[in-house]
Design a protein around this motif. Structure first.
Motif, PDB file in Angstrom:
ATOM      1  N   SER A 142       9.123 -40.617   0.438  1.00 36.16           N
ATOM      2  CA  SER A 142       9.818 -41.895   0.614  1.00 36.16           C
ATOM      3  C   SER A 142       9.512 -42.835  -0.553  1.00 36.16           C
ATOM      4  O   SER A 142      10.413 -43.471  -1.108  1.00 36.16           O
ATOM      5  CB  SER A 142       9.389 -42.528   1.939  1.00 36.16           C
ATOM      6  OG  SER A 142      10.005 -43.774   2.105  1.00 36.16           O
TER       7      SER A 142
ATOM      8  N   THR B 136      11.185 -41.685  -3.745  1.00 35.89           N
ATOM      9  CA  THR B 136      12.617 -41.992  -3.680  1.00 35.89           C
ATOM     10  C   THR B 136      12.848 -43.465  -4.002  1.00 35.89           C
ATOM     11  O   THR B 136      13.730 -43.804  -4.803  1.00 35.89           O
ATOM     12  CB  THR B 136      13.177 -41.647  -2.288  1.00 35.89           C
ATOM     13  OG1 THR B 136      12.979 -40.245  -2.041  1.00 35.89           O
ATOM     14  CG2 THR B 136      14.657 -41.958  -2.203  1.00 35.89           C
TER      15      THR B 136
ATOM     16  N   GLN C 170      15.556 -37.993  -5.668  1.00 34.13           N
ATOM     17  CA  GLN C 170      16.705 -38.390  -4.857  1.00 34.13           C
ATOM     18  C   GLN C 170      16.610 -37.700  -3.504  1.00 34.13           C
ATOM     19  O   GLN C 170      16.259 -36.523  -3.422  1.00 34.13           O
ATOM     20  CB  GLN C 170      17.985 -37.972  -5.576  1.00 34.13           C
ATOM     21  CG  GLN C 170      19.248 -38.261  -4.825  1.00 34.13           C
ATOM     22  CD  GLN C 170      20.474 -37.762  -5.570  1.00 34.13           C
ATOM     23  OE1 GLN C 170      20.395 -36.931  -6.461  1.00 34.13           O
ATOM     24  NE2 GLN C 170      21.627 -38.255  -5.182  1.00 34.13           N
ATOM     25  N   LYS C 171      16.929 -38.431  -2.444  1.00 36.86           N
ATOM     26  CA  LYS C 171      16.985 -37.855  -1.105  1.00 36.86           C
ATOM     27  C   LYS C 171      18.441 -37.597  -0.759  1.00 36.86           C
ATOM     28  O   LYS C 171      19.295 -38.465  -0.942  1.00 36.86           O
ATOM     29  CB  LYS C 171      16.360 -38.809  -0.088  1.00 36.86           C
ATOM     30  CG  LYS C 171      16.389 -38.269   1.322  1.00 36.86           C
ATOM     31  CD  LYS C 171      15.535 -39.067   2.278  1.00 36.86           C
ATOM     32  CE  LYS C 171      16.120 -40.417   2.574  1.00 36.86           C
ATOM     33  NZ  LYS C 171      15.436 -41.103   3.682  1.00 36.86           N
TER      34      LYS C 171
ATOM     35  N   ASP D 251      16.628 -33.882   5.601  1.00 42.14           N
ATOM     36  CA  ASP D 251      16.666 -34.451   4.259  1.00 42.14           C
ATOM     37  C   ASP D 251      16.217 -33.404   3.247  1.00 42.14           C
ATOM     38  O   ASP D 251      15.260 -32.672   3.471  1.00 42.14           O
ATOM     39  CB  ASP D 251      15.747 -35.676   4.162  1.00 42.14           C
ATOM     40  CG  ASP D 251      16.263 -36.847   4.968  1.00 42.14           C
ATOM     41  OD1 ASP D 251      17.492 -36.942   5.161  1.00 42.14           O
ATOM     42  OD2 ASP D 251      15.434 -37.669   5.401  1.00 42.14           O
TER      43      ASP D 251
ATOM     44  N   PHE E  43      15.471 -32.902  -1.087  1.00 45.60           N
ATOM     45  CA  PHE E  43      15.042 -33.721  -2.211  1.00 45.60           C
ATOM     46  C   PHE E  43      15.426 -33.045  -3.516  1.00 45.60           C
ATOM     47  O   PHE E  43      15.472 -31.822  -3.611  1.00 45.60           O
ATOM     48  CB  PHE E  43      13.539 -33.985  -2.114  1.00 45.60           C
ATOM     49  CG  PHE E  43      13.204 -34.783  -0.886  1.00 45.60           C
ATOM     50  CD1 PHE E  43      13.229 -36.163  -0.923  1.00 45.60           C
ATOM     51  CD2 PHE E  43      12.948 -34.160   0.317  1.00 45.60           C
ATOM     52  CE1 PHE E  43      12.975 -36.912   0.221  1.00 45.60           C
ATOM     53  CE2 PHE E  43      12.693 -34.889   1.462  1.00 45.60           C
ATOM     54  CZ  PHE E  43      12.709 -36.262   1.417  1.00 45.60           C
TER      55      PHE E  43
END
Length: 134
Positions: free
Chosen positions: A51, A54, A60-61, A69, A71
Protein backbone atom coordinates in the motif's frame (compact mmCIF):
# COMPACT_ATOMS: atom_id res chain seq x y z
CA UNK A 1 -0.64 12.06 7.70
CA UNK A 2 3.07 11.79 6.90
CA UNK A 3 4.23 8.92 4.69
CA UNK A 4 7.09 6.93 6.27
CA UNK A 5 10.30 7.39 4.33
CA UNK A 6 12.65 5.49 6.64
CA UNK A 7 14.50 2.76 4.77
CA UNK A 8 13.29 -0.75 5.47
CA UNK A 9 14.99 -3.93 4.31
CA UNK A 10 11.63 -5.69 4.16
CA UNK A 11 10.06 -2.88 2.11
CA UNK A 12 13.01 -2.90 -0.27
CA UNK A 13 12.71 -6.69 -0.66
CA UNK A 14 8.99 -6.33 -1.41
CA UNK A 15 9.69 -3.61 -3.98
CA UNK A 16 12.43 -5.66 -5.65
CA UNK A 17 10.11 -8.67 -5.73
CA UNK A 18 7.43 -6.69 -7.61
CA UNK A 19 10.01 -5.14 -9.95
CA UNK A 20 11.48 -8.55 -10.79
CA UNK A 21 8.12 -9.91 -11.97
CA UNK A 22 6.40 -9.46 -15.29
CA UNK A 23 3.37 -11.53 -14.34
CA UNK A 24 1.51 -9.16 -11.98
CA UNK A 25 1.94 -11.00 -8.67
CA UNK A 26 -0.65 -10.86 -5.89
CA UNK A 27 0.16 -9.94 -2.29
CA UNK A 28 0.13 -13.67 -1.46
CA UNK A 29 2.63 -14.38 -4.26
CA UNK A 30 4.90 -11.61 -3.01
CA UNK A 31 4.55 -12.79 0.61
CA UNK A 32 5.58 -16.35 -0.31
CA UNK A 33 8.61 -15.11 -2.24
CA UNK A 34 9.81 -12.50 0.29
CA UNK A 35 9.30 -14.98 3.14
CA UNK A 36 12.25 -16.97 1.77
CA UNK A 37 14.58 -14.10 2.77
CA UNK A 38 12.53 -12.86 5.74
CA UNK A 39 10.96 -15.94 7.37
CA UNK A 40 9.29 -13.89 10.13
CA UNK A 41 7.59 -11.37 7.84
CA UNK A 42 3.81 -11.28 8.19
CA UNK A 43 1.26 -11.04 5.42
CA UNK A 44 0.02 -7.83 7.09
CA UNK A 45 3.49 -6.30 6.72
CA UNK A 46 3.49 -7.19 3.03
CA UNK A 47 0.05 -5.60 2.55
CA UNK A 48 1.06 -2.41 4.43
CA UNK A 49 4.25 -2.04 2.42
CA UNK A 50 2.50 -2.72 -0.90
CA UNK A 51 0.00 0.00 0.00
CA UNK A 52 2.80 2.42 0.89
CA UNK A 53 4.80 1.63 -2.26
CA UNK A 54 1.65 2.24 -4.31
CA UNK A 55 1.05 5.61 -2.58
CA UNK A 56 4.68 6.56 -3.21
CA UNK A 57 4.24 5.77 -6.93
CA UNK A 58 6.90 3.06 -6.90
CA UNK A 59 4.47 0.33 -8.00
CA UNK A 60 0.95 0.12 -9.42
CA UNK A 61 -2.00 -1.79 -7.97
CA UNK A 62 -4.38 -3.41 -10.44
CA UNK A 63 -7.75 -4.67 -9.27
CA UNK A 64 -8.96 -7.76 -11.11
CA UNK A 65 -12.47 -9.10 -11.56
CA UNK A 66 -12.02 -11.67 -8.80
CA UNK A 67 -11.29 -8.83 -6.34
CA UNK A 68 -7.67 -9.86 -6.04
CA UNK A 69 -5.19 -7.02 -6.27
CA UNK A 70 -2.19 -7.54 -8.52
CA UNK A 71 0.94 -5.42 -8.48
CA UNK A 72 3.02 -4.13 -11.33
CA UNK A 73 6.08 -2.05 -12.09
CA UNK A 74 5.58 1.53 -13.28
CA UNK A 75 8.74 2.01 -15.32
CA UNK A 76 7.02 2.41 -18.68
CA UNK A 77 3.53 3.46 -19.69
CA UNK A 78 1.32 0.53 -20.55
CA UNK A 79 -2.25 -0.69 -20.31
CA UNK A 80 -3.61 -4.02 -19.21
CA UNK A 81 -5.72 -6.76 -20.75
CA UNK A 82 -7.91 -9.09 -18.67
CA UNK A 83 -9.17 -12.28 -20.31
CA UNK A 84 -12.88 -12.83 -19.78
CA UNK A 85 -12.43 -16.61 -19.85
CA UNK A 86 -9.33 -17.42 -17.79
CA UNK A 87 -8.80 -14.10 -16.00
CA UNK A 88 -5.15 -13.74 -17.04
CA UNK A 89 -3.73 -10.23 -16.76
CA UNK A 90 -1.38 -9.11 -19.54
CA UNK A 91 0.52 -5.93 -20.39
CA UNK A 92 -0.32 -4.05 -23.58
CA UNK A 93 2.02 -1.28 -24.81
CA UNK A 94 0.34 2.07 -24.38
CA UNK A 95 1.73 5.48 -25.19
CA UNK A 96 -0.50 8.16 -23.66
CA UNK A 97 -1.46 11.08 -25.85
CA UNK A 98 -0.52 14.19 -23.88
CA UNK A 99 -2.94 16.30 -25.98
CA UNK A 100 -5.80 14.14 -24.75
CA UNK A 101 -4.92 14.88 -21.09
CA UNK A 102 -4.56 18.59 -21.81
CA UNK A 103 -7.98 18.66 -23.49
CA UNK A 104 -9.59 16.82 -20.56
CA UNK A 105 -7.92 19.11 -18.03
CA UNK A 106 -9.20 22.21 -19.83
CA UNK A 107 -12.80 21.10 -19.37
CA UNK A 108 -12.38 19.59 -15.88
CA UNK A 109 -12.46 21.49 -12.59
CA UNK A 110 -9.73 19.31 -11.05
CA UNK A 111 -6.38 18.11 -12.34
CA UNK A 112 -6.05 14.81 -14.19
CA UNK A 113 -2.64 13.28 -13.55
CA UNK A 114 -2.94 9.79 -14.95
CA UNK A 115 -5.26 7.37 -16.68
CA UNK A 116 -5.61 3.58 -16.39
CA UNK A 117 -6.95 1.71 -19.37
CA UNK A 118 -8.00 -1.94 -19.11
CA UNK A 119 -8.90 -3.90 -22.21
CA UNK A 120 -11.08 -7.02 -21.93
CA UNK A 121 -11.68 -9.93 -24.25
CA UNK A 122 -10.16 -13.35 -24.88
CA UNK A 123 -6.45 -14.06 -24.65
CA UNK A 124 -4.70 -15.99 -27.42
CA UNK A 125 -4.96 -19.33 -25.59
CA UNK A 126 -8.67 -19.00 -24.76
CA UNK A 127 -9.44 -17.80 -28.29
CA UNK A 128 -7.66 -20.87 -29.64
CA UNK A 129 -9.50 -23.20 -27.22
CA UNK A 130 -12.81 -21.63 -28.27
CA UNK A 131 -12.01 -22.13 -31.97
CA UNK A 132 -11.08 -25.79 -31.38
CA UNK A 133 -14.29 -26.58 -29.49
CA UNK A 134 -16.57 -25.01 -32.11
Amino acid sequence: MAVPTKKSRQREAILQCVLSHHDHPTADDIYMEVRESFPNISLGTVYRNLSLLTKLGKIQKIASDDRTDHFDRVDMPHSHFICDACGCLLDIPYYPDSDYFEERNESFDGEIRECDIVFRGLCKDCLHRQAVTH
